[in-house]
Write an enzyme that holds these catalytic residues in place. Structure first.
Site, PDB file in Angstrom:
ATOM      1  CG  HIS A  87      11.628   8.574  -2.536  1.00 41.16           C
ATOM      2  ND1 HIS A  87      11.593   9.188  -3.912  1.00 41.16           N
ATOM      3  CD2 HIS A  87      10.635   9.567  -1.978  1.00 41.16           C
ATOM      4  CE1 HIS A  87      10.867  10.543  -4.053  1.00 41.16           C
ATOM      5  NE2 HIS A  87      10.192  10.633  -2.604  1.00 41.16           N
ATOM      6  CD  GLN A 121      -2.241   2.139   1.159  1.00 39.75           C
ATOM      7  OE1 GLN A 121      -3.097   1.449   0.566  1.00 39.75           O
ATOM      8  NE2 GLN A 121      -2.098   3.453   1.297  1.00 39.75           N
ATOM      9  CB  THR A 122       2.460   3.356  -1.479  1.00 40.78           C
ATOM     10  OG1 THR A 122       3.322   4.694  -1.568  1.00 40.78           O
ATOM     11  CG2 THR A 122       2.282   3.110  -3.297  1.00 40.78           C
ATOM     12  NE  ARG A 123      -1.098   9.420   3.047  1.00 46.30           N
ATOM     13  CZ  ARG A 123      -0.742   9.155   4.321  1.00 46.30           C
ATOM     14  NH1 ARG A 123      -0.780   8.028   4.772  1.00 46.30           N
ATOM     15  NH2 ARG A 123      -0.421  10.043   5.142  1.00 46.30           N
ATOM     16  CG  HIS A 166       8.517   2.972   0.862  1.00 42.51           C
ATOM     17  ND1 HIS A 166       7.647   4.245   1.251  1.00 42.51           N
ATOM     18  CD2 HIS A 166       8.508   2.642   2.132  1.00 42.51           C
ATOM     19  CE1 HIS A 166       7.535   4.642   2.219  1.00 42.51           C
ATOM     20  NE2 HIS A 166       8.087   3.732   3.167  1.00 42.51           N
ATOM     21  N   GLY A 195       4.933  -0.849   7.189  1.00 52.77           N
ATOM     22  CA  GLY A 195       6.067   0.090   7.435  1.00 52.77           C
ATOM     23  C   GLY A 195       5.895   0.782   8.684  1.00 52.77           C
ATOM     24  NE  ARG A 196      10.293   4.070  11.465  1.00 49.96           N
ATOM     25  CZ  ARG A 196      11.186   4.650  12.255  1.00 49.96           C
ATOM     26  NH1 ARG A 196      11.900   3.840  13.256  1.00 49.96           N
ATOM     27  NH2 ARG A 196      11.557   5.791  11.971  1.00 49.96           N
ATOM     28  CG  ASP A 197       3.073   7.324  11.421  1.00 53.40           C
ATOM     29  OD1 ASP A 197       2.051   7.085  12.057  1.00 53.40           O
ATOM     30  OD2 ASP A 197       3.066   8.386  10.905  1.00 53.40           O
ATOM     31  CG  HIS A 198       0.323   1.284   7.078  1.00 55.00           C
ATOM     32  ND1 HIS A 198       0.793   0.338   5.943  1.00 55.00           N
ATOM     33  CD2 HIS A 198      -0.930   1.305   6.738  1.00 55.00           C
ATOM     34  CE1 HIS A 198      -0.114   0.249   5.295  1.00 55.00           C
ATOM     35  NE2 HIS A 198      -0.928   0.825   5.363  1.00 55.00           N
ATOM     36  CB  ALA A 199      -2.643   4.357   7.309  1.00 56.78           C
TER      37      ALA A 199
END
Ligand code: ZN
Length: 378
Positions: A194, A188-190, A197, A282-286
């Protein structure tokens, strides 16, 4: 085309993919009309496609209450966030027509119940804050006062912004099966991807058969990088640096809720419906601002029984280029200090891109940087 069995893929959440698409009823024009917000509309479309399986419509009170309190549906199946339709008053008929903001009728809802809900309680439980500075809480507080529940039938699907990237769960599952993938990791990404990721996705891919790069293309905050720019970045990155036969780029039509930990679980469950057996967290997702602790979105998965979610979360640390190791690394895999890392703050990166400067190749691929520089110049 020969039929390919998808039996070897992970089962959808609840066992079967929901399909709530269908025909418009003959009496459509006589029904009371409820207009949906863009978030509700993307939820509706995801119910139609089975991305929110086992949901067949907007949640009734029993599901809503248990999700808010215990992160489970009334049936006992895990579920992390309310999927509800807010209205001003209870409809009079047994069915209503659902319309988008332009007034176009897109679906019918069979009225199950209309119920009151406590916005502050939902905010505290789901967003871990009642502050309206939080974008998800602000949206919740602006909602109409009642929730309207019931099964939906969608006869007019949303027009995707990127039709070539729009794939329903049944289609991603078919593609995975055709490629012979069984174990698939979803990402998932918004944001633009880079090197950090890119590294996560590749480390994950090394352990499974395929990678679904699944950027969220629904509504986001206005200060997030615009979706068309991001999609251009993803294409350039995948073309240059990933093998075609191991990666699939597809759009995730959800709107961002910025619910941090709970949204991480919700994102994972949705990706299970798309056929992913693994999901990168990952860290701090969403997350947004400093509402959530760095690892909260990983720790929340411990609140479920082993195998209850079925999809396997893959947790990652912050990663960076280490000049001594001469590779991407994290504090898990590299013993060197911060002075040996290529580190650029978000502010510094934006400043460089705004000036037309290409950040170091250890931070981002030059093709991705160029897309962002061009976007900043416009
Ligand atoms: Zn190192």
């Amino acid at each position: 085309m020969t039929a390919v069995t998808t039996d070897r893929l992970i089962a959808p959440h609840g066992g079967a993919l929901v399909d709530r698409t269908g025909e418009a009823p003959a009496d459509l024009d006589s029904l009371e009309v409820v207009t949906l917000t863009s978030r509700e509309l993307s939820d509706l479309d995801m119910i139609a496609s089975g991305a929110l399986s086992p949901l067949q419509g907007f949640m009734a009170r029993a599901d809503y209450e248990r999700v808010v309190d215990e992160m489970h549906l009334a049936s006992g199946l895990p579920w992390a966030l309310p999927v509800c339709l807010a209205v001003d008053s209870a409809p009079t008929g047994g069915r209503v027509a659902l319309a988008d903001e332009s007034g176009k009728l897109v679906a019918v809802l069979e009225v199950e119940e209309t119920f009151e809900y406590d916005k502050e309680r939902e905010a505290e439980q789901c967003f871990r804050t009642t502050e309206d500075a939080h974008p998800g809480v602000a949206r919740l507080y602006a909602q109409k006062p009642l929730y309207l529940a019931g099964r939906v039938t969608v006869f007019e699907r949303m027009q995707p912004e990127f039709p070539e990237l729009a794939r329903d769960p049944a289609e991603t599952r078919r593609i995975f099966a055709e490629r012979g993938w069984r174990r698939v990791v979803g990402f998932q990404t918004r944001n633009p991807i880079h090197r950090a990721h890119e590294y996560l996705t590749k480390v994950a891919l090394e352990t499974v058969d395929g990678l679904l790069v699944h950027p969220l293309v629904g509504e986001t905050k206005s200060d997030d990088v615009p979706v068309d720019v991001r999609v251009d970045c993803y294409r350039k990155l995948l073309d240059g640096y990933y093998p075609d036969d191991r990666v699939l780029l597809s759009a995730f039509p959800a709107a961002m809720r910025y619910a941090g930990p709970r949204e991480a679980v919700w994102h994972a469950i949705c990706r299970k419906n798309y056929g992913c057996s693994h999901f990168i967290v990952g860290r701090d997702h969403a997350g947004v601002g400093d509402y959530y602790g760095t690892y909260d979105a990983q720790l929340i998965f411990d609140e479920f029984e082993p195998h209850e979610l079925d999809i396997e979360p893959m947790f990652f640390e912050h990663t960076f280029w280490c000049k001594v190791c001469g590779s991407m690394a994290s504090t898990k895999s590299c013993p060197h200090g911060p002075e040996d890392r290529v580190f650029l703050s978000g502010t510094k990166v934006r400043e460089m891109l705004g000036n037309g400067d290409v950040p170091p190749v250890e931070f981002t691929r030059p093709e991705v940087a160029q897309v962002l520089i061009d976007a900043y110049r416009q």
